[in-house]
Write a protein that holds these residues in place. Structure first.
Motif, mmCIF file in Angstrom:
data_model
loop_
_atom_site.group_PDB
_atom_site.id
_atom_site.type_symbol
_atom_site.label_atom_id
_atom_site.label_comp_id
_atom_site.label_asym_id
_atom_site.label_seq_id
_atom_site.Cartn_x
_atom_site.Cartn_y
_atom_site.Cartn_z
ATOM 1 N N LYS A 1 10.615 30.917 5.514
ATOM 2 C CA LYS A 1 10.543 29.870 4.484
ATOM 3 C C LYS A 1 11.520 28.726 4.734
ATOM 4 N N ASP A 2 12.734 29.037 5.176
ATOM 5 C CA ASP A 2 13.700 27.962 5.418
ATOM 6 C C ASP A 2 13.256 27.067 6.572
ATOM 7 N N THR A 3 12.579 27.629 7.562
ATOM 8 C CA THR A 3 12.057 26.837 8.672
ATOM 9 C C THR A 3 10.918 25.941 8.199
ATOM 10 N N ILE A 4 10.072 26.468 7.328
ATOM 11 C CA ILE A 4 8.974 25.668 6.767
ATOM 12 C C ILE A 4 9.539 24.470 6.015
ATOM 13 N N LEU A 5 10.533 24.688 5.175
ATOM 14 C CA LEU A 5 11.125 23.586 4.414
ATOM 15 C C LEU A 5 11.844 22.591 5.330
ATOM 16 N N THR A 6 12.487 23.086 6.381
ATOM 17 C CA THR A 6 13.146 22.197 7.340
ATOM 18 C C THR A 6 12.118 21.324 8.046
ATOM 19 N N LYS A 7 11.019 21.935 8.501
ATOM 20 C CA LYS A 7 9.965 21.164 9.178
ATOM 21 C C LYS A 7 9.352 20.135 8.223
ATOM 22 N N LEU A 8 9.113 20.540 6.984
ATOM 23 C CA LEU A 8 8.562 19.618 5.989
ATOM 24 C C LEU A 8 9.507 18.440 5.783
ATOM 25 N N ASN A 9 10.777 18.720 5.577
ATOM 26 C CA ASN A 9 11.741 17.657 5.296
ATOM 27 C C ASN A 9 12.030 16.791 6.512
ATOM 28 N N TRP B 1 0.838 -1.194 0.000
ATOM 29 C CA TRP B 1 0.000 0.000 0.000
ATOM 30 C C TRP B 1 0.877 1.248 0.000
ATOM 31 N N ASP B 2 0.340 2.331 -0.524
ATOM 32 C CA ASP B 2 1.068 3.594 -0.545
ATOM 33 C C ASP B 2 1.003 4.282 0.814
ATOM 34 N N VAL B 3 2.050 5.053 1.081
ATOM 35 C CA VAL B 3 2.143 5.846 2.309
ATOM 36 C C VAL B 3 2.409 7.289 1.912
ATOM 37 N N ILE B 4 1.631 8.190 2.493
ATOM 38 C CA ILE B 4 1.898 9.616 2.321
ATOM 39 C C ILE B 4 1.982 10.261 3.698
ATOM 40 N N LEU B 5 2.705 11.353 3.768
ATOM 41 C CA LEU B 5 2.827 12.117 5.006
ATOM 42 C C LEU B 5 1.600 12.995 5.165
ATOM 43 N N HIS B 6 0.973 12.932 6.315
ATOM 44 C CA HIS B 6 -0.180 13.783 6.634
ATOM 45 C C HIS B 6 0.398 14.987 7.389
ATOM 46 N N MET B 7 0.814 16.001 6.633
ATOM 47 C CA MET B 7 1.594 17.118 7.167
ATOM 48 C C MET B 7 0.735 18.125 7.909
ATOM 49 N N PRO B 8 1.017 18.336 9.196
ATOM 50 C CA PRO B 8 0.281 19.345 9.958
ATOM 51 C C PRO B 8 0.526 20.752 9.405
ATOM 52 N N MET B 9 -0.566 21.464 9.141
ATOM 53 C CA MET B 9 -0.501 22.826 8.630
ATOM 54 C C MET B 9 -1.501 23.689 9.387
ATOM 55 N N GLU B 10 -1.178 24.954 9.462
ATOM 56 C CA GLU B 10 -1.973 25.889 10.256
ATOM 57 C C GLU B 10 -3.423 25.998 9.772
ATOM 58 N N PRO B 11 -4.372 25.793 10.703
ATOM 59 C CA PRO B 11 -5.791 25.969 10.352
ATOM 60 C C PRO B 11 -6.212 27.420 10.538
ATOM 61 N N LYS B 12 -7.359 27.754 9.981
ATOM 62 C CA LYS B 12 -7.948 29.070 10.247
ATOM 63 C C LYS B 12 -8.466 29.084 11.680
ATOM 64 N N GLU B 13 -8.401 30.241 12.312
ATOM 65 C CA GLU B 13 -8.917 30.366 13.673
ATOM 66 C C GLU B 13 -10.411 30.060 13.722
ATOM 67 N N SER B 14 -11.115 30.344 12.630
ATOM 68 C CA SER B 14 -12.563 30.121 12.593
ATOM 69 C C SER B 14 -12.924 28.630 12.654
ATOM 70 N N SER B 15 -11.913 27.759 12.488
ATOM 71 C CA SER B 15 -12.173 26.323 12.552
ATOM 72 C C SER B 15 -12.331 25.847 13.990
ATOM 73 N N GLY B 16 -11.984 26.726 14.947
ATOM 74 C CA GLY B 16 -12.029 26.335 16.352
ATOM 75 C C GLY B 16 -10.695 25.797 16.842
#
Length: 167
Positions: free
Chosen positions: A105-113, A73-88
């Motif tokens: 941006k460099d921190t975003i890419l570091t966290k992603l990788n 089966w395939d595996v993908i990363l379920h990457m946590p990303m910032e939600p809107k505040e209106s989501s609760g």
């Protein structure tokens, strides 16, 4: 040229063109995996292929990815990303390695990788929460371009309205 020969040539061309395209298929993605073992074990009993979307750095993230890969089966990363505040929710509710709009941006890419490296057998990414992050086209393009360089796919969980990207 005989009309019979023309029909054969036309038929061969159509046949060749059809062979070059992959057959359409439906993919079932189960996300939010990695925190608990029992849901993973229950899913593994299913006889049809499933794509596991695994959150990074959780107690059973590696277990989920290894078991899914062993079944083919395939595996993908379920990457946590910032939600809107209106989501609760707030950004930190999405997870430890959450991509926040205010990060450099460099921190975003570091966290992603780092997150990609924390889950084995990953073929791509989809967003966990992420409505606020995904609406930021500049940051979304940043991660899409990075994934494209790696030959990885991205599945948008559609947590917000569509935004146009150029990658």
């Amino acid at each position: 040229v005989k009309s019979e020969d023309k029909a054969q040539n036309s038929s061969k061309k159509k046949e060749a063109a059809v062979k070059n395209y992959p057959k359409p298929k439906i993919v079932i993605i189960v996300d939010d995996l990695g925190l608990n073992k029992n849901p993973i074990d229950q899913l593994l009993k299913i006889q049809a292929p499933i794509t596991f979307a695994v959150l990074p750095n959780l107690p059973y993230s590696t277990y989920a990815a290894e078991k899914a890969d062993k079944k083919g089966w395939d595996v993908i990363l379920h990457m946590p990303m910032e939600p809107k505040e209106s989501s609760g929710y707030i950004g930190t509710d999405a997870g430890e390695e959450v991509l926040l709009v205010g990060l450099p941006k460099d921190t975003i890419l570091t966290k992603l990788n780092d997150s990609l490296n924390s889950v084995p057998h990953v073929k791509g990414v989809n967003n966990h929460m992420g409505s606020k992050f995904m609406e930021n086209s500049e940051l979304t393009e940043l991660i899409l371009k990075d994934l494209k360089k790696k030959g990885m796919l991205f599945v948008d969980s559609k947590t917000s309205s569509p935004v146009s990207y150029t990658i």
